[in-house]
Write an enzyme that holds these catalytic residues in place. Sequence first.
Site, PDB file in Angstrom:
ATOM      1  N   CYS A 150      -8.133   1.817   8.651  1.00  0.00           N
ATOM      2  CA  CYS A 150      -6.715   1.446   8.682  1.00  0.00           C
ATOM      3  C   CYS A 150      -6.045   1.825  10.000  1.00  0.00           C
ATOM      4  CB  CYS A 150      -5.984   2.141   7.541  1.00  0.00           C
ATOM      5  SG  CYS A 150      -4.245   1.717   7.452  1.00  0.00           S
ATOM      6  N   PHE A 184      -8.239   5.603   3.741  1.00  0.00           N
ATOM      7  CA  PHE A 184      -7.913   4.633   4.782  1.00  0.00           C
ATOM      8  C   PHE A 184      -9.145   3.928   5.315  1.00  0.00           C
ATOM      9  CE2 PHE A 184      -4.295   7.550   4.687  1.00  0.00           C
ATOM     10  CZ  PHE A 184      -3.239   6.648   4.589  1.00  0.00           C
ATOM     11  N   THR A 241       0.835  -1.204   0.000  1.00  0.00           N
ATOM     12  CA  THR A 241       0.000   0.000   0.000  1.00  0.00           C
ATOM     13  C   THR A 241       0.870   1.255   0.000  1.00  0.00           C
ATOM     14  OG1 THR A 241      -0.084  -0.385   2.383  1.00  0.00           O
ATOM     15  CG2 THR A 241      -2.063  -0.918   1.127  1.00  0.00           C
TER      16      THR A 241
HETATM   17 MN1  MNH Z   1      -4.070  -0.140   5.956  1.00  0.00          MN
HETATM   18  C1  MNH Z   1      -7.092  -1.477   6.922  1.00  0.00           C
HETATM   19  C2  MNH Z   1      -5.653   1.470   3.370  1.00  0.00           C
HETATM   20  C3  MNH Z   1      -1.135   1.358   5.131  1.00  0.00           C
HETATM   21  C4  MNH Z   1      -2.469  -1.973   8.365  1.00  0.00           C
HETATM   22  N1  MNH Z   1      -6.008  -0.049   5.254  1.00  0.00           N
HETATM   23  C5  MNH Z   1      -7.110  -0.650   5.827  1.00  0.00           C
HETATM   24  C6  MNH Z   1      -8.279  -0.273   5.086  1.00  0.00           C
HETATM   25  C7  MNH Z   1      -7.863   0.550   4.082  1.00  0.00           C
HETATM   26  C8  MNH Z   1      -6.441   0.697   4.196  1.00  0.00           C
HETATM   27  C9  MNH Z   1      -8.736   1.197   3.012  1.00  0.00           C
HETATM   28  C10 MNH Z   1      -9.715  -0.728   5.361  1.00  0.00           C
HETATM   29  C11 MNH Z   1     -10.019  -1.952   4.522  1.00  0.00           C
HETATM   30  C12 MNH Z   1     -11.442  -2.477   4.677  1.00  0.00           C
HETATM   31  O1  MNH Z   1     -12.340  -1.742   5.099  1.00  0.00           O
HETATM   32  O2  MNH Z   1     -11.640  -3.642   4.333  1.00  0.00           O
HETATM   33  N2  MNH Z   1      -3.496   1.125   4.483  1.00  0.00           N
HETATM   34  C13 MNH Z   1      -4.282   1.681   3.543  1.00  0.00           C
HETATM   35  C14 MNH Z   1      -3.500   2.579   2.721  1.00  0.00           C
HETATM   36  C15 MNH Z   1      -2.213   2.538   3.229  1.00  0.00           C
HETATM   37  C16 MNH Z   1      -2.230   1.628   4.352  1.00  0.00           C
HETATM   38  C17 MNH Z   1      -4.029   3.371   1.546  1.00  0.00           C
HETATM   39  C18 MNH Z   1      -0.976   3.261   2.801  1.00  0.00           C
HETATM   40  C19 MNH Z   1      -0.938   4.284   2.026  1.00  0.00           C
HETATM   41  N3  MNH Z   1      -2.144  -0.293   6.610  1.00  0.00           N
HETATM   42  C20 MNH Z   1      -1.097   0.477   6.196  1.00  0.00           C
HETATM   43  C21 MNH Z   1       0.055   0.209   7.019  1.00  0.00           C
HETATM   44  C22 MNH Z   1      -0.313  -0.754   7.936  1.00  0.00           C
HETATM   45  C23 MNH Z   1      -1.707  -1.059   7.664  1.00  0.00           C
HETATM   46  C24 MNH Z   1       1.402   0.883   6.877  1.00  0.00           C
HETATM   47  C25 MNH Z   1       0.460  -1.393   9.033  1.00  0.00           C
HETATM   48  C26 MNH Z   1       1.622  -1.042   9.465  1.00  0.00           C
HETATM   49  N4  MNH Z   1      -4.670  -1.508   7.343  1.00  0.00           N
HETATM   50  C27 MNH Z   1      -3.824  -2.149   8.238  1.00  0.00           C
HETATM   51  C28 MNH Z   1      -4.611  -3.031   9.087  1.00  0.00           C
HETATM   52  C29 MNH Z   1      -5.955  -2.887   8.683  1.00  0.00           C
HETATM   53  C30 MNH Z   1      -5.957  -1.912   7.591  1.00  0.00           C
HETATM   54  C31 MNH Z   1      -4.059  -3.908  10.190  1.00  0.00           C
HETATM   55  C32 MNH Z   1      -7.169  -3.578   9.277  1.00  0.00           C
HETATM   56  C33 MNH Z   1      -7.625  -2.781  10.489  1.00  0.00           C
HETATM   57  C34 MNH Z   1      -8.799  -3.435  11.211  1.00  0.00           C
HETATM   58  O3  MNH Z   1      -9.698  -3.963  10.554  1.00  0.00           O
HETATM   59  O4  MNH Z   1      -8.799  -3.370  12.429  1.00  0.00           O
END
Ligand code: MNH
Length: 453
Positions: free
Chosen positions: A401, A394, A266
């Site tokens: 996220c 996010f 991501t």
């Molecule tokens: Mn990330 C959930 C986008 C970076 C860890 N992330 C989500 C969701 C989105 C998202 C959209 C929700 C998905 C859903 O509703 O099904 N995340 C991003 C984007 C970036 C990103 C656009 C970077 C740019 N994410 C990161 C990073 C980490 C991370 C860096 C960890 C270090 N994300 C997660 C986790 C979840 C999540 C863990 C799930 C959270 C939950 O459901 O409790």
Amino acid sequence: MPHPAWRLPLLGDVVRLDPQRPVQREMQFVRELGDVFEISIIGRKVVVVGGGDAAAEVFDETRFAKAVVPPVSNLRDLAGDGLFTAFNSEPAWAQAHNVLMPAFSQSAMRTYHDVMVECVDQLCGYWADLADHGPIGVSSDMNRLTLEVIGRTGFGYSFDSFSPGRHPFVESMTRAMSYVSQTANDIPVIREILGWKAMRQNPKDIALMKSTVDQVIAARRSGASPRQDDLLQRMLENPDPETGELMSDQSIRNQVLTFLIAGHETTAGLLSFALHYLSMNPELVERAREEIDQVLGTEGAPVDFGQVAKLRYVRRIIDETLRLWPSGPAFFRKARQETTLAGYPIGKGETILVVLLALHRDPKLWGDDAERFDPDRFLPAAVRARPAHAYKPFGVGARSCIGRQFALHEAVLALSQILTRFDIVPTPGYELTVEELLTIRPENLRLEIRPRR
Ligand code: MNH
């Protein structure tokens, strides 16, 4: 509800979808069919939301919630009930959420800052050695950076990302992710015929990834590897404040794997798109450098934690990149109970796909020049003038996220350092096309990275 033309019996709209670029295809449908429509994939009905007030409705947590359905649920073979793939009701989600939330607060970023700086320095050193050797495969180098950052801050593990060759874990992870993404919109029987080799490889890849992580956890538990201020240490030591219970080894492993897959491609995709836009727009680079040189100085002193938040213009470049190309381009919701959406009746549990890619370009929310890259859309006054549902890179609600601050801190830091040290030169004739593997990235983006003049 509107639906794509040429719907077939049994198969439904499956032949109208694009297995290689499913979300970009959905964005086209939004343009043809409007903000709300329905697709049917071999008997499975999905409501699609791509803009307008319907987005605000589906983000309402009292009526809708995250849905864990294919292809996301196919990741459960690897990440089990880890944070990203857990069903809303699974106790491991609440426990891990409670234990890890403090580790992802804005102030917790201080803990990871120095390691992030080191990793960015490594990338710049690696590029400095390559400079003047022609265009560089930017997406894969951004993957090296972000994987190294999450590996080291997450569980004190280096993938040696900037040495030649690829770590076996990385090879397995790459294959496993592309395997899951192929299950997104295809026809199962055909996948089994065409993909038998991948189907045999997949369990091996998953086993290798799990055992690598298990070894890291065991080494830390036994004291064979030293204590560190990282996510792993927190998970081993901090009980859930609500229940007083420590996380199980299996849950810790699921979270580590989750951070590796959710937290690396991501942020890498985001940085790759940002570099693409900067390579095409020297005037944006100039503005960014003015700010960077003013905030960080030109002496080349190491970046201080507090300076990163002052890089407002760099942050706006990041925000605007995530608008046009949100690395997670779509996500699923479901109705908590019988309800309506844009006036249409929706049954309890019905699946809704939110196409962020389309929402973030909705002319009703972003104006007629929505396709244009313009960081000033994220000036404070402009943000206040837009409804909150216009921009959700996010995600939304309880399952949004957890890594948001982490990704933003890393991205602003990396971009500022890259712009400080290098000129980014586009390859003549490059036209942006976008590859989808659950997350998105520029396809075959190659840029020339020259020492800054
Ligand atoms: Mn990330 C959930 C986008 C970076 C860890 N992330 C989500 C969701 C989105 C998202 C959209 C929700 C998905 C859903 O509703 O099904 N995340 C991003 C984007 C970036 C990103 C656009 C970077 C740019 N994410 C990161 C990073 C980490 C991370 C860096 C960890 C270090 N994300 C997660 C986790 C979840 C999540 C863990 C799930 C959270 C939950 O459901 O409790």
